[in-house]
Scaffold this motif. Structure first.
Motif, PDB file in Angstrom:
ATOM      1  N   GLY A  20       0.667  -1.270  -0.053  1.00 47.17           N
ATOM      2  CA  GLY A  20       0.116   0.093  -0.110  1.00 47.17           C
ATOM      3  C   GLY A  20       0.795   1.052   0.051  1.00 47.17           C
ATOM      4  O   GLY A  20       0.523   2.173  -0.539  1.00 47.17           O
ATOM      5  N   ALA A  21       1.923   1.232   0.849  1.00 46.74           N
ATOM      6  CA  ALA A  21       2.856   2.435   0.931  1.00 46.74           C
ATOM      7  C   ALA A  21       3.506   2.467  -0.686  1.00 46.74           C
ATOM      8  O   ALA A  21       3.705   3.854  -1.128  1.00 46.74           O
ATOM      9  CB  ALA A  21       3.843   2.047   1.923  1.00 46.74           C
ATOM     10  N   ARG A  22       3.894   1.708  -1.244  1.00 44.41           N
ATOM     11  CA  ARG A  22       4.593   1.833  -2.493  1.00 44.41           C
ATOM     12  C   ARG A  22       3.538   2.340  -3.538  1.00 44.41           C
ATOM     13  O   ARG A  22       3.817   3.122  -4.341  1.00 44.41           O
ATOM     14  CB  ARG A  22       4.986   0.246  -3.034  1.00 44.41           C
ATOM     15  CG  ARG A  22       6.391  -0.266  -2.352  1.00 44.41           C
ATOM     16  CD  ARG A  22       6.738  -1.518  -3.111  1.00 44.41           C
ATOM     17  NE  ARG A  22       7.632  -2.313  -2.270  1.00 44.41           N
ATOM     18  CZ  ARG A  22       7.400  -3.405  -1.674  1.00 44.41           C
ATOM     19  NH1 ARG A  22       5.988  -3.681  -1.631  1.00 44.41           N
ATOM     20  NH2 ARG A  22       8.124  -3.952  -0.966  1.00 44.41           N
ATOM     21  N   LEU A  23       2.259   1.809  -3.434  1.00 41.33           N
ATOM     22  CA  LEU A  23       1.434   2.483  -4.166  1.00 41.33           C
ATOM     23  C   LEU A  23       0.870   3.874  -4.034  1.00 41.33           C
ATOM     24  O   LEU A  23       0.737   4.564  -5.026  1.00 41.33           O
ATOM     25  CB  LEU A  23      -0.008   1.576  -4.464  1.00 41.33           C
ATOM     26  CG  LEU A  23       0.375   0.142  -4.831  1.00 41.33           C
ATOM     27  CD1 LEU A  23      -0.938  -0.593  -4.579  1.00 41.33           C
ATOM     28  CD2 LEU A  23       0.603   0.142  -6.465  1.00 41.33           C
ATOM     29  N   MET A  24       1.054   4.222  -2.725  1.00 40.90           N
ATOM     30  CA  MET A  24       0.593   5.531  -2.590  1.00 40.90           C
ATOM     31  C   MET A  24       1.802   6.389  -2.933  1.00 40.90           C
ATOM     32  O   MET A  24       1.549   7.664  -3.362  1.00 40.90           O
ATOM     33  CB  MET A  24       0.641   5.797  -1.043  1.00 40.90           C
ATOM     34  CG  MET A  24      -0.548   5.445  -0.363  1.00 40.90           C
ATOM     35  SD  MET A  24      -0.732   5.724   1.230  1.00 40.90           S
ATOM     36  CE  MET A  24      -0.757   4.326   2.066  1.00 40.90           C
ATOM     37  N   VAL A  25       3.098   6.032  -3.405  1.00 41.01           N
ATOM     38  CA  VAL A  25       4.180   7.059  -3.884  1.00 41.01           C
ATOM     39  C   VAL A  25       4.494   6.450  -5.407  1.00 41.01           C
ATOM     40  O   VAL A  25       5.429   6.798  -6.021  1.00 41.01           O
ATOM     41  CB  VAL A  25       5.364   6.793  -3.291  1.00 41.01           C
ATOM     42  CG1 VAL A  25       5.378   7.330  -1.659  1.00 41.01           C
ATOM     43  CG2 VAL A  25       5.967   5.256  -2.963  1.00 41.01           C
ATOM     44  N   GLY A  26       3.499   5.584  -5.839  1.00 39.24           N
ATOM     45  CA  GLY A  26       3.483   5.350  -7.368  1.00 39.24           C
ATOM     46  C   GLY A  26       4.441   4.219  -7.743  1.00 39.24           C
ATOM     47  O   GLY A  26       4.670   4.198  -8.826  1.00 39.24           O
ATOM     48  N   GLN A  27       4.987   3.478  -6.481  1.00 34.53           N
ATOM     49  CA  GLN A  27       5.975   2.324  -7.109  1.00 34.53           C
ATOM     50  C   GLN A  27       5.230   1.201  -6.824  1.00 34.53           C
ATOM     51  O   GLN A  27       4.862   0.537  -5.581  1.00 34.53           O
ATOM     52  CB  GLN A  27       6.864   2.594  -6.117  1.00 34.53           C
ATOM     53  CG  GLN A  27       8.164   1.615  -6.462  1.00 34.53           C
ATOM     54  CD  GLN A  27       8.953   2.018  -7.939  1.00 34.53           C
ATOM     55  OE1 GLN A  27       8.312   1.231  -8.745  1.00 34.53           O
ATOM     56  NE2 GLN A  27       9.742   2.691  -7.759  1.00 34.53           N
ATOM     57  N   GLY A  28       4.889   0.628  -7.746  1.00 34.52           N
ATOM     58  CA  GLY A  28       4.064  -0.855  -7.894  1.00 34.52           C
ATOM     59  C   GLY A  28       5.158  -1.824  -7.220  1.00 34.52           C
ATOM     60  O   GLY A  28       6.492  -1.815  -7.074  1.00 34.52           O
ATOM     61  N   ASN A  29       4.412  -3.127  -7.215  1.00 36.69           N
ATOM     62  CA  ASN A  29       5.365  -4.353  -6.782  1.00 36.69           C
ATOM     63  C   ASN A  29       5.599  -5.110  -7.922  1.00 36.69           C
ATOM     64  O   ASN A  29       4.986  -5.450  -8.700  1.00 36.69           O
ATOM     65  CB  ASN A  29       4.203  -5.187  -5.779  1.00 36.69           C
ATOM     66  CG  ASN A  29       4.935  -6.438  -5.360  1.00 36.69           C
ATOM     67  OD1 ASN A  29       5.565  -7.226  -5.837  1.00 36.69           O
ATOM     68  ND2 ASN A  29       4.838  -6.455  -3.958  1.00 36.69           N
ATOM     69  N   TYR A  30       7.162  -5.360  -7.782  1.00 37.51           N
ATOM     70  CA  TYR A  30       7.846  -5.767  -8.952  1.00 37.51           C
ATOM     71  C   TYR A  30       7.266  -7.407  -9.106  1.00 37.51           C
ATOM     72  O   TYR A  30       7.057  -7.719 -10.351  1.00 37.51           O
ATOM     73  CB  TYR A  30       9.227  -5.710  -8.809  1.00 37.51           C
ATOM     74  CG  TYR A  30       9.983  -6.308 -10.118  1.00 37.51           C
ATOM     75  CD1 TYR A  30      10.033  -5.723 -11.448  1.00 37.51           C
ATOM     76  CD2 TYR A  30      10.848  -7.658  -9.640  1.00 37.51           C
ATOM     77  CE1 TYR A  30      10.680  -6.443 -12.478  1.00 37.51           C
ATOM     78  CE2 TYR A  30      11.485  -8.240 -10.753  1.00 37.51           C
ATOM     79  CZ  TYR A  30      11.282  -7.674 -12.194  1.00 37.51           C
ATOM     80  OH  TYR A  30      12.175  -8.136 -12.796  1.00 37.51           O
ATOM     81  N   ASP A  31       7.152  -8.137  -8.279  1.00 37.56           N
ATOM     82  CA  ASP A  31       6.813  -9.583  -8.207  1.00 37.56           C
ATOM     83  C   ASP A  31       5.425  -9.686  -8.793  1.00 37.56           C
ATOM     84  O   ASP A  31       5.040 -10.271  -9.805  1.00 37.56           O
ATOM     85  CB  ASP A  31       6.843 -10.095  -7.079  1.00 37.56           C
ATOM     86  CG  ASP A  31       8.160 -10.188  -6.527  1.00 37.56           C
ATOM     87  OD1 ASP A  31       9.151 -10.291  -7.206  1.00 37.56           O
ATOM     88  OD2 ASP A  31       8.362 -10.272  -5.073  1.00 37.56           O
TER      89      ASP A  31
END
Length: 72
Positions: A20-31
């Protein structure tokens, strides 16, 4: 509650919070990205983790005229 141990439940919770934190800053999950590419585009080679990070950063900040979020 099922057969999950407290440690497994904690790991699941922390993974969800981090995603969720990654998505908030525009960084999706690589896996998640790699799984998606392999499932829906099996003929394409997924980006490397470094390429994925750069592409997400560029999309977020509008590099190359892509719109994105800009603070200034």
């Amino acid at each position: 509650m099922g057969t999950e141990t407290l440690r497994e439940r904690w790991a699941t919770l922390t993974r969800c919070v981090c995603d969720g934190a990654r998505l908030m800053v525009g960084q999706g999950n690589y896996d998640t990205y790699v799984a998606h590419i392999r499932k829906t585009h099996p003929d394409q080679q997924p980006m490397t983790a470094t390429e994925f990070f750069r592409e997400r950063q560029n999309a977020r900040f509008g590099v190359g005229g892509r719109g994105g979020f800009r603070c200034c």
